[in-house]
Design an enzyme around this catalytic site. Sequence first.
Site, short mmCIF file in Angstrom:
data_model
loop_
_atom_site.label_atom_id
_atom_site.label_comp_id
_atom_site.label_asym_id
_atom_site.label_seq_id
_atom_site.Cartn_x
_atom_site.Cartn_y
_atom_site.Cartn_z
N SER A 78 0.82 -1.20 0.00
CA SER A 78 0.00 0.00 0.00
C SER A 78 0.85 1.26 0.00
CB SER A 78 -0.91 0.02 1.22
OG SER A 78 -1.74 -1.11 1.20
N ALA B 13 -2.46 -9.56 -1.71
CA ALA B 13 -1.82 -8.77 -0.65
C ALA B 13 -2.36 -7.36 -0.67
CB ALA B 13 -0.31 -8.76 -0.85
N CYS B 14 -2.28 -6.74 0.45
CA CYS B 14 -2.66 -5.37 0.65
C CYS B 14 -2.01 -4.47 -0.41
CB CYS B 14 -2.16 -4.97 2.03
SG CYS B 14 -2.79 -3.46 2.62
N PRO B 15 -2.66 -3.57 -1.09
CA PRO B 15 -4.02 -3.06 -0.83
C PRO B 15 -5.12 -3.75 -1.63
CG PRO B 15 -2.95 -1.69 -2.48
CD PRO B 15 -1.99 -2.80 -2.16
#
Lengths: 375, 75
Positions: A78, B13-15
């Site tokens: 992220s 996996a994130c995001p």
Amino acid sequence: MTMKAMSSKEVTQKIFNKQELFILDVRNESDFKDWKIEGENFEYLNIPYFELLDGVEEILGKIPANKEVLVVCAKEGSSVMVADMLSDAGLNVSYLKGGMKAWSEHLEPVKVGDLKDGGELYQFVRIGKGCLSYMVVSNGEAALIDATRMTDVYLEFANKIGAKITHVIDTHLHADHISGGRRIAEKTGAAYWLPPKDATEVTFSYQPLEDGNDVEIGSVKINIHALYSPGHTIGSTSFIVDEKYLLSGDILFIDSIGRPDLAGLAQDWVGDLRESLYKRYRELSEELIVLPAHFMIIEELNDDGIVSEKLGTLFTKNHGLNIEDENEFRKLVTENLPPQPNAYQEIRKTNMGKINPDEEKQREMEIGPNRCAVR
Amino acid sequence: MEANKFLDAKGLACPMPIVKTRKAMNDLLSGQILEIHATDKGAKNDLTAWAKSGGHELVKHEEENGILKFWIIKG
């Protein structure tokens, strides 16, 4: 503009050098509040990545143009996304390589000092979690104390300085992190020492570490003298290395003292803790340099990144050593304690050899700060 | 719990679990339920916080053999 990766090592150097850094932490609010990268001159902005999926325009005004910016998330993914958007918007930014996961595992070796008859003492600062381990080196032999599960770091370090690890010691059965002691001992053929009172339930064989034991390494015979100091656990043992350094385990920290409750016996052990801190330590030389197994706040780091202080100084400055009234002391260490470390019971069982979680699970169990102290 | 739509976010996996959840939610009407399966451990805290900030309601979650399951009602 540009986006680049910043390693945990680079961030650690910024902490040691008290440099400025603007951290945009894009994890959710509760994870950020629980645990973050701490630096004396770091500034923070916490906006979860899922609020930035439509763009970063809204936060551009909150990011200073004159500071280095680091985007942080749990595992990197992220933060790369957000850093990429910020870079598209014209900023120069970095993301934390490997995220908080890597941060939690980073170990920074720092040299504490030289020993009398040759040899050195190193402190391994696990900066993200506040764990400290030690390597005492003398004439090609090394003793390792309170090793973390990142065993390769110690093995590579020993290799680099040309030392063979011959003794591995844990000051107590840890509840906040998984010990690498047993695995390193297995890999190197070193002896693994544990206080027997903490090891009643372990599933493996070990060398019983008892009061008065002397562990010697190197031909110059660096003396590691064991001092029984119960309180954090019933077996907790401190060491005096080379008659100069006091490795205090989780009994005494720089700005706080150990908590007696992590094995569920706070009321039973509070007396031991008091006895260790107020009697046994009082009998030692005030010139000893205390090297604890943890730090809790970044202010406990000295300018060179080392966590250490003279015992005499702690007798005056450490609040936990200056509580005259026994009842007040009892209250401090048994009431209003901070939350317990994440998964501490599972961590204790892992360190006893009773359960064998895989690496991913171990990582998850260790998430968050160490929380071994009361202040 | 009966869901109106199912999202398989396993292995992501994130995001990505949240990116996909958000997209899937766009296809639902207010009051309808999205069921999500994920394996990323971070999904639990993130989905909870995301649902709250977006005005949705995470009504149920369970874990089975390492698979995290979530049910979110669109707000």
